[in-house]
Design an enzyme around this catalytic site. Sequence first.
Site, PDB file in Angstrom:
ATOM      1  N   HIS A  62     -53.508  57.585  65.168  1.00 22.76           N
ATOM      2  CA  HIS A  62     -52.503  56.968  64.460  1.00 22.76           C
ATOM      3  C   HIS A  62     -51.143  57.782  64.900  1.00 22.76           C
ATOM      4  O   HIS A  62     -51.093  59.017  64.592  1.00 22.76           O
ATOM      5  CB  HIS A  62     -52.785  57.164  62.808  1.00 22.76           C
ATOM      6  N   CYS A  79     -51.879  53.599  56.317  1.00 26.52           N
ATOM      7  CA  CYS A  79     -52.031  53.782  57.615  1.00 26.52           C
ATOM      8  C   CYS A  79     -53.357  53.764  58.149  1.00 26.52           C
ATOM      9  O   CYS A  79     -53.499  53.542  59.331  1.00 26.52           O
ATOM     10  CB  CYS A  79     -51.425  55.072  58.144  1.00 26.52           C
ATOM     11  N   ASN A 105     -43.761  55.688  63.258  1.00 22.93           N
ATOM     12  CA  ASN A 105     -44.873  55.253  62.419  1.00 22.93           C
ATOM     13  C   ASN A 105     -44.560  53.985  61.927  1.00 22.93           C
ATOM     14  O   ASN A 105     -43.802  53.792  61.163  1.00 22.93           O
ATOM     15  CB  ASN A 105     -44.844  56.491  61.360  1.00 22.93           C
TER      16      ASN A 105
HETATM   17  N1  ACO Z   1     -33.338  65.955  59.485  1.00 24.79           N
HETATM   18  C1  ACO Z   1     -33.104  67.323  59.290  1.00 24.79           C
HETATM   19  N2  ACO Z   1     -33.352  68.181  58.445  1.00 24.79           N
HETATM   20  C2  ACO Z   1     -34.477  67.753  57.703  1.00 24.79           C
HETATM   21  C3  ACO Z   1     -35.025  66.272  57.925  1.00 24.79           C
HETATM   22  C4  ACO Z   1     -34.264  65.427  58.642  1.00 24.79           C
HETATM   23  N3  ACO Z   1     -34.541  64.129  59.044  1.00 24.79           N
HETATM   24  N4  ACO Z   1     -36.043  66.025  57.086  1.00 24.79           N
HETATM   25  C5  ACO Z   1     -36.347  67.153  56.412  1.00 24.79           C
HETATM   26  N5  ACO Z   1     -35.405  68.105  56.673  1.00 24.79           N
HETATM   27  C6  ACO Z   1     -35.151  69.503  56.420  1.00 24.79           C
HETATM   28  C7  ACO Z   1     -35.856  69.948  54.869  1.00 24.79           C
HETATM   29  O1  ACO Z   1     -34.970  69.259  54.030  1.00 24.79           O
HETATM   30  C8  ACO Z   1     -36.214  71.232  55.219  1.00 24.79           C
HETATM   31  O2  ACO Z   1     -34.862  71.936  54.828  1.00 24.79           O
HETATM   32  P1  ACO Z   1     -35.008  73.340  54.161  1.00 24.79           P
HETATM   33  O3  ACO Z   1     -36.014  74.276  54.976  1.00 24.79           O
HETATM   34  O4  ACO Z   1     -33.404  73.745  53.983  1.00 24.79           O
HETATM   35  O5  ACO Z   1     -35.362  73.070  52.633  1.00 24.79           O
HETATM   36  C9  ACO Z   1     -36.678  71.485  56.704  1.00 24.79           C
HETATM   37  O6  ACO Z   1     -36.056  70.382  57.290  1.00 24.79           O
HETATM   38  C10 ACO Z   1     -37.932  71.471  56.881  1.00 24.79           C
HETATM   39  O7  ACO Z   1     -38.770  70.666  56.080  1.00 24.79           O
HETATM   40  P2  ACO Z   1     -40.170  70.364  55.973  1.00 24.79           P
HETATM   41  O8  ACO Z   1     -40.337  69.263  55.177  1.00 24.79           O
HETATM   42  O9  ACO Z   1     -40.708  71.678  55.628  1.00 24.79           O
HETATM   43  O10 ACO Z   1     -40.468  69.667  57.367  1.00 24.79           O
HETATM   44  P3  ACO Z   1     -41.721  69.646  58.101  1.00 24.79           P
HETATM   45  O11 ACO Z   1     -41.942  70.354  59.465  1.00 24.79           O
HETATM   46  O12 ACO Z   1     -42.909  69.651  57.344  1.00 24.79           O
HETATM   47  O13 ACO Z   1     -41.671  68.242  58.647  1.00 24.79           O
HETATM   48  C11 ACO Z   1     -42.390  65.952  58.277  1.00 24.79           C
HETATM   49  C12 ACO Z   1     -41.469  66.887  57.771  1.00 24.79           C
HETATM   50  C13 ACO Z   1     -42.090  65.299  59.608  1.00 24.79           C
HETATM   51  C14 ACO Z   1     -42.195  64.801  57.151  1.00 24.79           C
HETATM   52  C15 ACO Z   1     -43.886  66.304  58.180  1.00 24.79           C
HETATM   53  O14 ACO Z   1     -44.125  66.842  57.043  1.00 24.79           O
HETATM   54  C16 ACO Z   1     -44.853  65.008  58.496  1.00 24.79           C
HETATM   55  O15 ACO Z   1     -44.852  64.555  59.301  1.00 24.79           O
HETATM   56  N6  ACO Z   1     -45.791  65.075  57.422  1.00 24.79           N
HETATM   57  C17 ACO Z   1     -46.775  64.013  57.525  1.00 24.79           C
HETATM   58  C18 ACO Z   1     -46.269  62.713  57.332  1.00 24.79           C
HETATM   59  C19 ACO Z   1     -47.434  61.363  57.682  1.00 24.79           C
HETATM   60  O16 ACO Z   1     -48.164  61.908  58.408  1.00 24.79           O
HETATM   61  N7  ACO Z   1     -47.421  60.413  57.083  1.00 24.79           N
HETATM   62  C20 ACO Z   1     -48.544  59.450  57.436  1.00 24.79           C
HETATM   63  C21 ACO Z   1     -48.697  58.511  56.612  1.00 24.79           C
HETATM   64  S1  ACO Z   1     -47.636  57.455  56.422  1.00 24.79           S
HETATM   65  C22 ACO Z   1     -48.323  56.020  55.445  1.00 24.79           C
HETATM   66  O17 ACO Z   1     -49.448  56.101  54.938  1.00 24.79           O
HETATM   67  C23 ACO Z   1     -47.338  54.704  55.238  1.00 24.79           C
END
Ligand code: ACO
Length: 333
Positions: free
Chosen positions: A260, A119, A290
Amino acid sequence: MSPGSFKTGARILGTGHFLPPLVRTNEDLEKMVETSDAWIRERTGIRERHIAPDGMVTSDMAAAAGKNALDAAGLAAKDVDMIIVGTVTPDMPMPATATFVQQKIGAPDCPAFDLSAACAGFIYGISIADKFIRSGAAKHVLVIGVELLSRVVDWTDRTTCVLFGDGAGAMVLGPGDGSDRGIIGTQIFTDGSLARSLMIPAGGSELPVTHAVLEGRQNKVKMKGQDIFKAAVRNLYSASQGVVDAAGMKNDQVDWVCPHQANLRIIDQVVQRANYERSRVLSNIERVGNTSSASIPILVDENVRNGKIKPGHVVLMCALGAGVSWGSALVRM
Ligand code: ACO
């Protein structure tokens, strides 16, 4: 140095972007994995993303964005003397996607290479272009951020497949014109201790592709989302503040923040820490998701074309992605 009196580097001569027309909504995803529109919007801010059709490859999107930027700059492909393509989703492992872009836009035998900083690829790209232009080694550099992530996302993994979209953005950089318009500063960083927090494990020398690898979907994106989230908030804040401080400027001299587009919650936390007015922070994550290295140039180009970003405005760009690699750029447009 008094604010605004700094010597600027390369100027942004034109911007462009390309988004494939097909849109995949959160409702579409509800039919593919166990997720919901409400979860995706609340946790990420994304409502829909663009998906490249079968037969379209990364260099097609890159070339379209590149031509768009050249048109905006009033330049022809023959004027380009370097092509830098930031991508982690190349047409193929070898040769560089930039070589196909060169052919597709009809540029001369200039250096054309890919840059792998996920990214942060576009910020790395304009940082390198700026150095070549400042030194006089290049005049017109076409920098493209492009990703076709839909081909490397695991469409059975709800934790990643809801996040990403396809697209390309581009800028043509050229020499400063003696005014204060141009790149004021860039900063780039990598913390390899987090290298395995976001990766496509297979397809390289560590894990060549075999039937077992394909069955285990090791050729698809794997992410420890919370590790990336925390690294993003911390490092995007420090790099954004760092580039403004290094210019001897204050945050209220920044007209537009173009972060980003990974997650609206990351953007909100960075913006809150830096105390930017929300009205000065641009975002399109709701519509495009993204798009990794394409994210910033798409966002900037959309806002140049809709008239928000005007000549003379100071724009702060910042991005973080796999590596983790991150960076920032401060530009007077
Ligand atoms: N739909 C429903 N539930 C979901 C989903 C979904 N799509 N995805 C995860 N969950 C569930 C999980 O299984 C978890 O359930 P549990 O509590 O029963 O275990 C719950 O939701 C919470 O999951 P978390 O991973 O804690 O959710 P979080 O609030 O951290 O959000 C996310 C996840 C959106 C991926 C976040 O961590 C994020 O944005 N991270 C950064 C990603 C990023 O910036 N990437 C950039 C680089 S990309 C590149 O370089 C190509």
